[in-house]
Scaffold this active site. Structure first.
Site, PDB file in Angstrom:
ATOM      1  N   GLY A 129      13.519  19.494   2.382  1.00  0.00           N
ATOM      2  CA  GLY A 129      13.699  18.009   2.905  1.00  0.00           C
ATOM      3  C   GLY A 129      12.600  17.352   1.536  1.00  0.00           C
ATOM      4  O   GLY A 129      12.079  16.434   2.067  1.00  0.00           O
TER       5      GLY A 129
ATOM      6  N   GLU B 115      15.475  15.481  -2.882  1.00  0.00           N
ATOM      7  CA  GLU B 115      17.105  14.718  -2.439  1.00  0.00           C
ATOM      8  C   GLU B 115      18.167  15.815  -2.918  1.00  0.00           C
ATOM      9  O   GLU B 115      17.984  15.875  -4.118  1.00  0.00           O
ATOM     10  CB  GLU B 115      16.979  12.848  -3.114  1.00  0.00           C
ATOM     11  CG  GLU B 115      15.990  12.096  -3.032  1.00  0.00           C
ATOM     12  CD  GLU B 115      16.126  11.566  -1.470  1.00  0.00           C
ATOM     13  OE1 GLU B 115      17.035  11.248  -0.990  1.00  0.00           O
ATOM     14  OE2 GLU B 115      14.719  10.891  -1.315  1.00  0.00           O
TER      15      GLU B 115
ATOM     16  N   ASP C 128      10.278   8.021 -10.119  1.00  0.00           N
ATOM     17  CA  ASP C 128       9.531   7.591  -9.629  1.00  0.00           C
ATOM     18  C   ASP C 128       8.523   7.554  -9.449  1.00  0.00           C
ATOM     19  O   ASP C 128       7.479   6.004  -9.557  1.00  0.00           O
ATOM     20  CB  ASP C 128      10.239   8.539  -8.013  1.00  0.00           C
ATOM     21  CG  ASP C 128       9.035   8.623  -7.248  1.00  0.00           C
ATOM     22  OD1 ASP C 128       9.276   7.201  -6.297  1.00  0.00           O
ATOM     23  OD2 ASP C 128       8.013   8.884  -6.462  1.00  0.00           O
TER      24      ASP C 128
ATOM     25  N   GLY D 293       6.832  10.807   3.965  1.00  0.00           N
ATOM     26  CA  GLY D 293       6.995  11.420   4.667  1.00  0.00           C
ATOM     27  C   GLY D 293       7.008  10.197   5.882  1.00  0.00           C
ATOM     28  O   GLY D 293       6.419   8.738   5.549  1.00  0.00           O
TER      29      GLY D 293
ATOM     30  N   GLY E 284       1.740   7.034  -0.835  1.00  0.00           N
ATOM     31  CA  GLY E 284       3.211   7.176   0.636  1.00  0.00           C
ATOM     32  C   GLY E 284       1.682   6.718   1.874  1.00  0.00           C
ATOM     33  O   GLY E 284       1.280   5.650   1.767  1.00  0.00           O
TER      34      GLY E 284
ATOM     35  N   ILE F 192      -1.271   7.983   1.596  1.00  0.00           N
ATOM     36  CA  ILE F 192      -2.669   7.824   0.937  1.00  0.00           C
ATOM     37  C   ILE F 192      -3.243   6.120   0.873  1.00  0.00           C
ATOM     38  O   ILE F 192      -2.525   5.372   0.108  1.00  0.00           O
ATOM     39  CB  ILE F 192      -3.093   8.366  -0.176  1.00  0.00           C
ATOM     40  CG1 ILE F 192      -2.547   9.583  -0.351  1.00  0.00           C
ATOM     41  CG2 ILE F 192      -4.339   8.707  -0.569  1.00  0.00           C
ATOM     42  CD1 ILE F 192      -2.532  10.279  -1.618  1.00  0.00           C
TER      43      ILE F 192
ATOM     44  N   LYS G 238       5.651   4.701  -9.815  1.00  0.00           N
ATOM     45  CA  LYS G 238       4.375   3.720  -9.550  1.00  0.00           C
ATOM     46  C   LYS G 238       3.162   3.744 -10.800  1.00  0.00           C
ATOM     47  O   LYS G 238       2.142   3.249  -9.713  1.00  0.00           O
ATOM     48  CB  LYS G 238       3.420   5.116  -8.487  1.00  0.00           C
ATOM     49  CG  LYS G 238       5.055   5.678  -7.589  1.00  0.00           C
ATOM     50  CD  LYS G 238       5.028   6.962  -6.490  1.00  0.00           C
ATOM     51  CE  LYS G 238       6.232   6.860  -5.841  1.00  0.00           C
ATOM     52  NZ  LYS G 238       6.186   8.766  -4.662  1.00  0.00           N
TER      53      LYS G 238
ATOM     54  N   VAL H  68       2.695   3.475  -3.775  1.00  0.00           N
ATOM     55  CA  VAL H  68       2.342   4.736  -4.216  1.00  0.00           C
ATOM     56  C   VAL H  68       1.378   4.788  -2.930  1.00  0.00           C
ATOM     57  O   VAL H  68       0.347   5.156  -2.949  1.00  0.00           O
ATOM     58  CB  VAL H  68       1.085   3.754  -5.313  1.00  0.00           C
ATOM     59  CG1 VAL H  68       0.370   4.554  -5.916  1.00  0.00           C
ATOM     60  CG2 VAL H  68       1.956   2.961  -5.766  1.00  0.00           C
TER      61      VAL H  68
ATOM     62  N   GLU I 181       0.648  -1.121  -0.316  1.00  0.00           N
ATOM     63  CA  GLU I 181       0.063  -0.086  -0.184  1.00  0.00           C
ATOM     64  C   GLU I 181       0.551   1.764  -0.143  1.00  0.00           C
ATOM     65  O   GLU I 181       0.444   2.331  -0.509  1.00  0.00           O
ATOM     66  CB  GLU I 181      -0.837  -0.210   1.300  1.00  0.00           C
ATOM     67  CG  GLU I 181      -1.701   1.569   1.075  1.00  0.00           C
ATOM     68  CD  GLU I 181      -2.578   0.770   0.255  1.00  0.00           C
ATOM     69  OE1 GLU I 181      -3.150   1.282   0.221  1.00  0.00           O
ATOM     70  OE2 GLU I 181      -2.692   2.361  -0.589  1.00  0.00           O
TER      71      GLU I 181
END
Ligand code: HSE
Length: 331
Positions: free
Chosen positions: A187, A190, A201, A303, A134, A136, A205, A132, A129
């Site tokens: 932050g 990167e 990225d 996060g 984070g 959610i 996803k 994709v 989960e």
């Protein structure tokens, strides 16, 4: 009360966030599933790093086999990042009869058929989960509550770094380099932002979303991908003059003939479209299903604690399928 024992691979940023999320909400989680949950072994080289959690040195192992061969461990959570050795470790864990959970989109996207096969052949669950969107909840709802649908299209803002940069360019008139520097300072980007700003990225996803929604696996390297590094202030202004905003959209749509078109690229989105309101580093996945119509899932796409929330949600989903009846309780 029975105990679910977890082996954790990786105690970096996300691993620490997941560990902390369990420390914070252990009572709620254990009450809801009716079992204790403990991370009993952790594969991590950097034992001495300062972390805002309570871990004993005895929890650390240096050989992943210590986790895979431990008959007490029920679930392996992989939070190492990167494609290898993460994918091989996940496969190895499933072959050892462990359920596997990961937040690692790169490893899942590059190895989806192999990992799904390992889960099926070994009769264990493989859940991702957090890979994709984070924090959610999007993959589980699409594969559960909305599963009866024939999905026809998905549009995702699935990369927080690029959404933040585009948001800053659009709302504060920053040029690309200034917005990237700002994202790095906060932050959200990167030091080497290539995978994010070049759309890699997001392609990972999209590969996962397509496999889940359409049953079609496309390796992320085969998804046509354009990032945002070529977006100028002039392009942002041109979009505004056309009542649009520019978003990095991961898009797949089923054509009349059943084939699927897919792509990641900066896209004009009309200001009245719900995706236009996805600001700063937030993510959203917008899906069309033939029964439900249009759905949108919105929230924090990254996060440590949001990602930990999704990982622990997967632990709780797996717990539903485990025999947690305590022998003492049953008597
Ligand atoms: N680098 C990713 C992003 C992190 O910016 O969204 C979450 O996958």
């Amino acid at each position: 009360m029975k105990e679910i024992k977890i082996g954790l691979l990786g105690l970096g940023n996300i691993g620490t966030g997941t560990y902390k999320a369990l420390e914070m909400n252990r009572d709620i989680i254990e009450k809801k599933i009716g079992a204790k949950v403990n991370i009993v072994k952790i594969l991590e080289k950097d034992i001495d790093r300062e972390r805002d959690i309570t871990v004993s040195r005895e929890q650390f192992v240096s050989d992943p086999e210590d986790i895979f061969s431990d008959p007490e461990i029920d679930i392996v959570i992989e939070l190492l990042g990167g494609v290898e050795p993460a994918a091989t470790f996940m496969e190895r864990a499933m072959k050892s009869g462990k359920h596997v959970i990961t937040a690692n989109k790169a490893a899942v996207a590059a190895n989806y058929p192999r990992l799904m096969k390992a889960a099926e052949e070994n009769n264990v669950q493989f859940k991702f989960e957090a890979s994709v969107g984070g924090g959610i909840p999007v993959l589980n709802p699409l594969d559960c509550g909305a599963r009866a649908n024939d999905y026809t299209e998905v549009l995702g803002i699935v990369n927080g770094t690029t959404n933040y940069i585009l948001h800053k360019m659009s709302t504060e008139g920053m040029d690309y380099d200034t917005a990237l520097k700002d994202a790095q300072e906060k932050g959200f980007a990167e030091a080497d932002p290539t995978a994010d700003v070049e759309g890699i990225d997001a392609a990972n996803k999209l590969s996962i979303l397509m496999a889940l929604l359409f049953g079609k696996y496309v390796h992320p390297d085969d998804i046509p991908t354009t990032g945002i590094s070529g977006i100028t202030k002039e392009k942002i202004e041109e979009a505004k003059e056309n009542d649009c905003v520019i978003k990095l959209i991961a898009h797949a749509t089923v054509r009349e003939d059943g084939d699927i078109d897919y792509e990641v690229r900066p896209t004009y989105i009309r200001t009245y479209h719900p995706l236009a309101g996805v600001l700063e580093e937030y993510n959203a996945v917008y899906v069309k299903g033939n029964l439900v119509g249009k759905l949108m899932f919105y929230g924090p796409g990254a996060g440590p604690l949001p990602t930990g929330s999704a990982v622990l949600g997967d632990v709780m989903e797996i717990a539903k399928t485990m025999d947690l009846q305590d022998t003492a309780d049953a008597e």
